[in-house]
Design an enzyme around this catalytic site. Structure first.
Site, PDB file in Angstrom:
ATOM      1  N   ASN A   1      46.909  72.633  91.295  1.00  0.00           N
ATOM      2  CA  ASN A   1      46.115  72.236  92.468  1.00  0.00           C
ATOM      3  C   ASN A   1      45.042  71.191  92.143  1.00  0.00           C
ATOM      4  O   ASN A   1      44.466  70.578  93.051  1.00  0.00           O
ATOM      5  CB  ASN A   1      45.483  73.453  93.162  1.00  0.00           C
TER       6      ASN A   1
ATOM      7  N   ASP B   1      49.476  80.766 101.102  1.00  0.00           N
ATOM      8  CA  ASP B   1      49.898  79.374 101.300  1.00  0.00           C
ATOM      9  C   ASP B   1      50.009  79.030 102.789  1.00  0.00           C
ATOM     10  O   ASP B   1      50.243  79.898 103.626  1.00  0.00           O
ATOM     11  CB  ASP B   1      51.252  79.164 100.606  1.00  0.00           C
TER      12      ASP B   1
HETATM   13  C1  IPE Z   1      50.588  77.792  95.587  1.00  0.00           C
HETATM   14  O1  IPE Z   1      50.565  76.988  96.705  1.00  0.00           O
HETATM   15  C2  IPE Z   1      49.218  77.902  94.998  1.00  0.00           C
HETATM   16  C3  IPE Z   1      48.277  78.718  95.751  1.00  0.00           C
HETATM   17  C4  IPE Z   1      48.539  79.374  96.834  1.00  0.00           C
HETATM   18  C5  IPE Z   1      46.941  78.788  95.214  1.00  0.00           C
HETATM   19  P1  IPE Z   1      50.859  75.416  96.618  1.00  0.00           P
HETATM   20  O2  IPE Z   1      50.724  74.903  97.984  1.00  0.00           O
HETATM   21  O3  IPE Z   1      50.000  74.799  95.581  1.00  0.00           O
HETATM   22  O4  IPE Z   1      52.367  75.395  96.113  1.00  0.00           O
HETATM   23  P2  IPE Z   1      53.470  74.251  96.284  1.00  0.00           P
HETATM   24  O5  IPE Z   1      52.864  72.974  95.806  1.00  0.00           O
HETATM   25  O6  IPE Z   1      53.844  74.202  97.707  1.00  0.00           O
HETATM   26  O7  IPE Z   1      54.613  74.727  95.447  1.00  0.00           O
HETATM   27  C1  IPE Z   2      47.132  77.252 100.263  1.00  0.00           C
HETATM   28  O1  IPE Z   2      47.320  76.415 101.329  1.00  0.00           O
HETATM   29  C2  IPE Z   2      45.776  77.117  99.631  1.00  0.00           C
HETATM   30  C3  IPE Z   2      45.807  76.565  98.279  1.00  0.00           C
HETATM   31  C4  IPE Z   2      46.871  76.184  97.625  1.00  0.00           C
HETATM   32  C5  IPE Z   2      44.543  76.442  97.602  1.00  0.00           C
HETATM   33  P1  IPE Z   2      47.754  74.904 101.145  1.00  0.00           P
HETATM   34  O2  IPE Z   2      46.539  74.079 101.007  1.00  0.00           O
HETATM   35  O3  IPE Z   2      48.727  74.776 100.037  1.00  0.00           O
HETATM   36  O4  IPE Z   2      48.451  74.611 102.524  1.00  0.00           O
HETATM   37  P2  IPE Z   2      49.789  73.822 102.776  1.00  0.00           P
HETATM   38  O5  IPE Z   2      50.839  74.452 101.904  1.00  0.00           O
HETATM   39  O6  IPE Z   2      49.537  72.411 102.407  1.00  0.00           O
HETATM   40  O7  IPE Z   2      50.086  74.009 104.208  1.00  0.00           O
HETATM   41 MG    MG Z   3      50.737  74.883  99.930  1.00  0.00          MG
END
Ligand code: IPE
Ligand code: IPE
Ligand code: MG
Length: 249
Positions: free
Chosen positions: A77, A29
Site C-alpha cells: 500500500n 477492502d
Molecule cells: C488489501 O487490499 C490490503 C488491505 C485491505 C489493507 P488492496 O486493495 O491493497 O489489495 P489489491 O491491490 O486489490 O490486491
Molecule cells: C481498502 O480499501 C483499504 C486499504 C487497502 C487501506 P481500498 O482503498 O483498497 O479500496 P478499493 O479497493 O480501491 O476500492
Molecule cells: Mg483495494
C-alpha cells in the site's frame, strides 16, 4: 418493509455459539470504490470504513470471538499517493485515540501484525501506546495488520531463525511447523478459521499466507464501508455449514 433489526436478530439466533470460529481474519477492502460510487474522495471511503471497524470489533467481541485480525495497511500500500497514505495514517491515530477507552472497557487487547517500525513516528507511537495500554486485556485479541505482508513475514521469520541457529538458540533438527509459527507475527495465536474478504476481489493480496492454510474463505461483493453486523453474522452462519476436513475424510 425490510426490517433490519429483525433480520439481525434472526441471523444472530441461527449462530451456534458453541461452534464459533476462534479466529476471524478480515481483508477490509473496497473503501475507494465505495467513495467513487458516491463521487467522494477516497479518504471519505476510508473514514466510513473506520466506522465499520468500530462496529465489527464491538460485535465480534460481544458474541465471543477470541481473535480478530484486520488487514489495515499492506507492505504494497506504500505505492499509493502520499495524500492517501497520510489520510490513512491520520485515521489510524484518530481511531486509536477515540476507541482506546472503549477497547479497554470491552477488555480487548491490541496486537500488531507487520513491521510497524516503518510507520511514521506519530502513528507508530500511538499504536505502541495502544498496545501497551491494552496488554493485560484478555476478552478478545484484536490484531491490526499495519505495513503487513505475508511474504515479508515469512522471510523475516526465516532471517530470525537463521540468526537463532547461528547463536545456538535452536538447532536445525528442532525446526518444525510449530517452532516456525513462533517466528511469525501471530506467535502463540491459533490460525484463522474464517477469512472474510468483501469488495468482490477474489484474492489474498499477501495476507496471512502461512496461517490461512486451512482457513475457510468467505467472499462478498459488498464494499467494506457497507459491511455491517448482519454480514458478519452471515459469514459465521455460512462458515458453520462448511465441512472442514483438514485433509481427512
Ligand atoms: C488489501 O487490499 C490490503 C488491505 C485491505 C489493507 P488492496 O486493495 O491493497 O489489495 P489489491 O491491490 O486489490 O490486491
Ligand atoms: C481498502 O480499501 C483499504 C486499504 C487497502 C487501506 P481500498 O482503498 O483498497 O479500496 P478499493 O479497493 O480501491 O476500492
Ligand atoms: Mg483495494
Amino acid at each position: 418493509m425490510y426490517d433490519r433489526k429483525k433480520k439481525i436478530e434472526e441471523l444472530k439466533k441461527s449462530i451456534d455459539m458453541d461452534k464459533l470460529p476462534l479466529h476471524i481474519a478480515i481483508i477490509m477492502d473496497g473503501n475507494g470504490r465505495w467513495a467513487k460510487k458516491r463521487f467522494l474522495p477516497r479518504t471519505a471511503g476510508h473514514k466510513e470504513g473506520m466506522e465499520r471497524v468500530k462496529e465489527i470489533v464491538e460485535v465480534a467481541s460481544n458474541i465471543g470471538i477470541k481473535y480478530l485480525s484486520l488487514y489495515a495497511f499492506s507492505t504494497e500500500n506504500w505505492k499509493r499517493p502520499k495524500e492517501e497514505i497520510d489520510g490513512l495514517m491520520k485515521l489510524l491515530v484518530y481511531y486509536l485515540r477515540v476507541e482506546l477507552k472503549n477497547l479497554n472497557k470491552n477488555n480487548i487487547k491490541i496486537c500488531t501484525l507487520g513491521d510497524i517500525t516503518k510507520l511514521p513516528e506519530g502513528p507508530r507511537k500511538e499504536v505502541q501506546y495502544a498496545v501497551e495500554t491494552t496488554k493485560h486485556n484478555d476478552k478478545m485479541i484484536l490484531n491490526i495488520a499495519l505495513n503487513y505482508g505475508g511474504r515479508d513475514e515469512i522471510v523475516g521469520g526465516i532471517k530470525n531463525i537463521v540468526n537463532d541457529i547461528k547463536m545456538g538458540k535452536i538447532k536445525v533438527e528442532d525446526l518444525d511447523e510449530s517452532v516456525f509459527s513462533d517466528y511469525l507475527y501471530t506467535k502463540g495465536q491459533p490460525d484463522p478459521d474464517l477469512l472474510i474478504r468483501p469488495s468482490g476481489e477474489l484474492r489474498l493480496s499477501n495476507f496471512m499466507l502461512y496461517q490461512i492454510a486451512y482457513s475457510e474463505f468467505w467472499f462478498s461483493n459488498i464494499y467494506w464501508p457497507d459491511f455491517r453486523e448482519e454480514h458478519f453474522y452471515q459469514a459465521i452462519v455460512d462458515y458453520q455449514k462448511r465441512d472442514r476436513r483438514f485433509g481427512g475424510i
